[in-house]
Scaffold this active site. Structure first.
Site, PDB file in Angstrom:
ATOM      1  N   GLY A 202       0.831  -1.199   0.000  1.00 15.18           N
ATOM      2  CA  GLY A 202       0.000   0.000   0.000  1.00 15.18           C
ATOM      3  C   GLY A 202       0.862   1.243   0.000  1.00 15.18           C
ATOM      4  O   GLY A 202       2.012   1.221  -0.445  1.00 15.18           O
ATOM      5  N   SER A 203       0.320   2.299   0.548  1.00 16.81           N
ATOM      6  CA  SER A 203       0.991   3.600   0.468  1.00 16.81           C
ATOM      7  C   SER A 203       2.005   3.794   1.597  1.00 16.81           C
ATOM      8  O   SER A 203       1.905   3.165   2.658  1.00 16.81           O
ATOM      9  CB  SER A 203      -0.058   4.700   0.534  1.00 16.81           C
ATOM     10  N   GLY A 207       2.115   2.644   5.599  1.00 12.07           N
ATOM     11  CA  GLY A 207       3.260   1.812   5.988  1.00 12.07           C
ATOM     12  C   GLY A 207       3.945   2.331   7.246  1.00 12.07           C
ATOM     13  O   GLY A 207       4.296   1.573   8.148  1.00 12.07           O
ATOM     14  N   CYS A 260       1.877  -0.176  -9.104  1.00 11.97           N
ATOM     15  CA  CYS A 260       2.967   0.311  -8.246  1.00 11.97           C
ATOM     16  C   CYS A 260       4.246   0.561  -9.033  1.00 11.97           C
ATOM     17  O   CYS A 260       4.963   1.510  -8.767  1.00 11.97           O
ATOM     18  CB  CYS A 260       3.219  -0.664  -7.103  1.00 11.97           C
ATOM     19  N   GLU A 359       4.020  10.142  -5.846  1.00 14.40           N
ATOM     20  CA  GLU A 359       3.305   9.135  -6.635  1.00 14.40           C
ATOM     21  C   GLU A 359       1.889   9.629  -6.928  1.00 14.40           C
ATOM     22  O   GLU A 359       1.159   9.993  -6.008  1.00 14.40           O
ATOM     23  CB  GLU A 359       3.243   7.841  -5.827  1.00 14.40           C
TER      24      GLU A 359
HETATM   25  P1  NAD Z   1      -3.407   2.494   1.130  1.00 12.23           P
HETATM   26  O1  NAD Z   1      -2.128   2.524   1.864  1.00 12.23           O
HETATM   27  O2  NAD Z   1      -4.330   3.648   1.232  1.00 12.23           O
HETATM   28  O3  NAD Z   1      -4.264   1.225   1.593  1.00 12.23           O
HETATM   29  C1  NAD Z   1      -3.709  -0.084   1.576  1.00 12.23           C
HETATM   30  C2  NAD Z   1      -4.414  -0.935   2.602  1.00 12.23           C
HETATM   31  O4  NAD Z   1      -4.132  -0.401   3.902  1.00 12.23           O
HETATM   32  C3  NAD Z   1      -5.937  -0.964   2.477  1.00 12.23           C
HETATM   33  O5  NAD Z   1      -6.391  -2.276   2.736  1.00 12.23           O
HETATM   34  C4  NAD Z   1      -6.374  -0.012   3.568  1.00 12.23           C
HETATM   35  O6  NAD Z   1      -7.666  -0.301   4.061  1.00 12.23           O
HETATM   36  C5  NAD Z   1      -5.330  -0.264   4.636  1.00 12.23           C
HETATM   37  N1  NAD Z   1      -5.189   0.826   5.621  1.00 12.23           N
HETATM   38  C6  NAD Z   1      -5.446   2.140   5.439  1.00 12.23           C
HETATM   39  N2  NAD Z   1      -5.219   2.819   6.599  1.00 12.23           N
HETATM   40  C7  NAD Z   1      -4.800   1.897   7.512  1.00 12.23           C
HETATM   41  C8  NAD Z   1      -4.415   1.972   8.876  1.00 12.23           C
HETATM   42  N3  NAD Z   1      -4.421   3.118   9.552  1.00 12.23           N
HETATM   43  N4  NAD Z   1      -4.035   0.826   9.487  1.00 12.23           N
HETATM   44  C9  NAD Z   1      -3.997  -0.333   8.828  1.00 12.23           C
HETATM   45  N5  NAD Z   1      -4.387  -0.473   7.538  1.00 12.23           N
HETATM   46  C10 NAD Z   1      -4.774   0.630   6.880  1.00 12.23           C
HETATM   47  O7  NAD Z   1      -3.043   2.170  -0.377  1.00 12.23           O
HETATM   48  P2  NAD Z   1      -4.018   1.973  -1.626  1.00 12.23           P
HETATM   49  O8  NAD Z   1      -4.527   3.310  -2.025  1.00 12.23           O
HETATM   50  O9  NAD Z   1      -5.002   0.883  -1.346  1.00 12.23           O
HETATM   51  O10 NAD Z   1      -3.002   1.397  -2.716  1.00 12.23           O
HETATM   52  C11 NAD Z   1      -2.191   2.205  -3.460  1.00 12.23           C
HETATM   53  C12 NAD Z   1      -0.765   2.180  -2.937  1.00 12.23           C
HETATM   54  O11 NAD Z   1      -0.268   0.843  -2.932  1.00 12.23           O
HETATM   55  C13 NAD Z   1       0.154   2.945  -3.840  1.00 12.23           C
HETATM   56  O12 NAD Z   1       1.046   3.706  -3.069  1.00 12.23           O
HETATM   57  C14 NAD Z   1       0.905   1.847  -4.583  1.00 12.23           C
HETATM   58  O13 NAD Z   1       2.142   2.213  -5.107  1.00 12.23           O
HETATM   59  C15 NAD Z   1       1.018   0.806  -3.532  1.00 12.23           C
HETATM   60  N6  NAD Z   1       1.302  -0.496  -4.147  1.00 12.23           N
HETATM   61  C16 NAD Z   1       2.554  -1.048  -3.963  1.00 12.23           C
HETATM   62  C17 NAD Z   1       2.864  -2.286  -4.563  1.00 12.23           C
HETATM   63  C18 NAD Z   1       4.227  -2.929  -4.382  1.00 12.23           C
HETATM   64  O14 NAD Z   1       4.376  -4.098  -4.717  1.00 12.23           O
HETATM   65  N7  NAD Z   1       5.226  -2.222  -3.873  1.00 12.23           N
HETATM   66  C19 NAD Z   1       1.900  -2.936  -5.313  1.00 12.23           C
HETATM   67  C20 NAD Z   1       0.653  -2.338  -5.480  1.00 12.23           C
HETATM   68  C21 NAD Z   1       0.359  -1.124  -4.878  1.00 12.23           C
END
Ligand code: NAD
Length: 455
Positions: A202-203, A207, A260, A359
């Site tokens: 995720g983002s 993280g 990503c 991004e």
């Molecule tokens: P996001 O970080 O908003 O959400 C990812 C997940 O985290 C979701 O399931 C969300 O519900 C959860 N989440 C949100 N807030 C949280 C919290 N406080 N505690 C725990 N979990 C929480 O990301 P997104 O918008 O779903 O995805 C896009 C991002 O993912 C982009 O930055 C993209 O680059 C990244 N991504 C990375 C890869 C990789 O392999 N490196 C692959 C795909 C996507």
């Protein structure tokens, strides 16, 4: 894909998540899965892959309606890829050995691999099945239990996988899927004292929070696969600039840039800048954007209105900072409704611009010209990210110098975006700290135990 509500989902509370974690813990402790002979675990994972393949069409349509990815891409990258991933780790699970250490002759030193226990997995919406399988398959293959939280806007296919896993013979309680909001369900999972390892895609901002949750709870190991701002570097000596332009266009615009590893920064040698931008724009303009379930569409929808507004905001800021729009820049109004955006090419982008550093996660390509190889490398490495990169050149030495010099988890040479299960995917710098895919990914799901035996 049409902006209308498709279904409703349970919004798990912290108590629900804790119940799922306790169930996973119980299933792990009583050995109902981890103590099965490897051949039996392998059979279940292969059966799961069979079911995914048998129902690939149904799964793909469900997933496309949920997250808006174009159908052709989703069929291959979601169901197709997930089945392959379950098979890969099914086959891997009885080929991972422990070690006998070279100790002194009166001691037998064994290094054993043990499953970590309960794995918490949190995944995004852009490729839920593919990324979900990257976590689930090696975690289950290693004998762990899992609690998975999908993204709010892409949960349906992963709920199906939980059903299919039971049908395939995975014992109850070993795989648990909890839907709901990140700030509630995700947070509860990350704070759970029952979770031993947390794997996340995720983002960056989320993280960072997960690392804090770990520190505040049980110091669980946290593996992060985060975003990117990947440079795609085109030298004038590339063998086939037309092909480079076509592949570069797909490298950013497939799945509306919601990838990503998207090659979102195009660095072009100045002598070919104008002709190359024209070629990329021509290929991008020819892509049909629209209803992701229509087989005519090459590019589908933006996942949500929020995401679309964010993308448009990047274009506004870039032009305010002096960049120029060579193509697109706006929303596409589709008769089906939903959120669609024109493939967008911005030129004159420099490292001070927000669109160079941050991004977008949308169909926006930022173009910057360079004069020398040194400058290209400096620009390539001038962000906090380090996920992917591309280099186009016919000079073998230069290709190797760039592979060595670019700080990224994967560098594509004379192509962009290729991958399979045999190679790891992970980032450096602020793109993450772990790897999905390949045998390396299995390391996250094992603890090492030393047995020191006096002879
Ligand atoms: P996001 O970080 O908003 O959400 C990812 C997940 O985290 C979701 O399931 C969300 O519900 C959860 N989440 C949100 N807030 C949280 C919290 N406080 N505690 C725990 N979990 C929480 O990301 P997104 O918008 O779903 O995805 C896009 C991002 O993912 C982009 O930055 C993209 O680059 C990244 N991504 C990375 C890869 C990789 O392999 N490196 C692959 C795909 C996507």
């Amino acid at each position: 894909m049409d902006g209308a509500a498709f279904t409703t989902l349970e919004r798990a509370t912290a108590q629900d998540v804790n119940r799922a974690c306790a169930s996973a813990r119980e299933a792990f402790e009583d050995g109902r899965w981890r103590d099965l002979p490897p051949a039996a675990r392998k059979k279940v994972l292969h059966r799961l892959a069979d079911i995914i393949e048998e129902r690939a069409l149904e799964l793909t349509v469900l997933g496309v309606r949920d997250n808006g990815t174009e159908f052709g891409m989703a069929l291959k990258a979601e169901a197709g890829s997930a089945a392959g991933t379950f098979r890969y780790y099914a086959e891997a699970l009885d080929k991972v050995y422990g070690e006998v250490a070279p100790t002194s002759p009166d001691v037998l030193g064994l290094v054993q691999r043990e499953p970590v226990g309960v794995v918490g997995a949190i995944v995004p919406w852009n490729f839920p099945l593919m990324i979900g399988a990257w976590k689930l398959a090696p975690a289950l293959a290693a004998g762990n239990s899992v609690v998975l939280k999908p993204a709010e806007t892409a949960s349906l296919t992963l709920l199906k996988i939980a059903e299919y896993a039971m049908e395939a013979g995975l014992p109850d309680g070993v795989l648990n899927v909890v839907t709901g909001e990140g700030a509630v369900a995700g947070e509860a999972l990350a704070l759970s004292m029952d979770v031993d390892v947390l794997v996340f895609t995720g983002s960056g901002p989320v993280g960072r929070r997960l690392l804090e949750y770990s520190a505040r709870s049980n110091l669980k190991r946290v593996y992060l696969e985060l975003g990117g701002k990947s440079p795609n570097i085109v030298f004038a000596d590339a063998e086939n600039l037309e092909k480079a332009a076509q592949v570069s266009a797909m490298g950013i615009f497939r799945n509306s840039g919601q990838v990503c590893v998207a090659g979102s920064r195009l660095l072009v040698e100045r002598s070919i800048h104008d002709e190359f931008v024209e070629a990329v724009s021509r290929h991008a303009e020819a892509l049909k954007v629209g209803d992701p379930l229509s087989l005519d569409s090459q590019i589908g929808a933006i996942n949500s209105d929020r995401q679309l507004q964010g993308n448009l905001g990047f274009v506004t800021d870039a032009t305010a900072q002096g960049a120029e729009i060579a193509l697109g820049g706006g929303r596409i109004l589709e008769s089906t409704g939903g959120y669609y955006m024109e493939p967008t090419v911005l030129t004159g982008v420099s490292p001070e611009h927000r669109v160079f550093q941050e991004e977008v996660f949308g169909p926006v390509l930022a173009v910057t010209a360079f004069d020398t190889e040194e400058e290209a490398l400096r620009l390539a490495n001038a962000t906090d990210y380090g996920l992917a990169a591309g280099v186009w050149t016919s000079n073998l030495s230069r290709a190797h110098r760039m592979v060595r010099g670019v700080r990224a988890g994967v560098v594509h040479v004379n192509t962009y975006g290729g991958s399979d299960n045999t190679v790891p995917l992970g980032g450096v710098k602020q793109s993450g700290n772990g790897h999905d895919k390949s045998l390396h990914a299995m390391d996250k799901y094992f603890d090492l135990k030393t047995a020191w035996i006096q002879l």
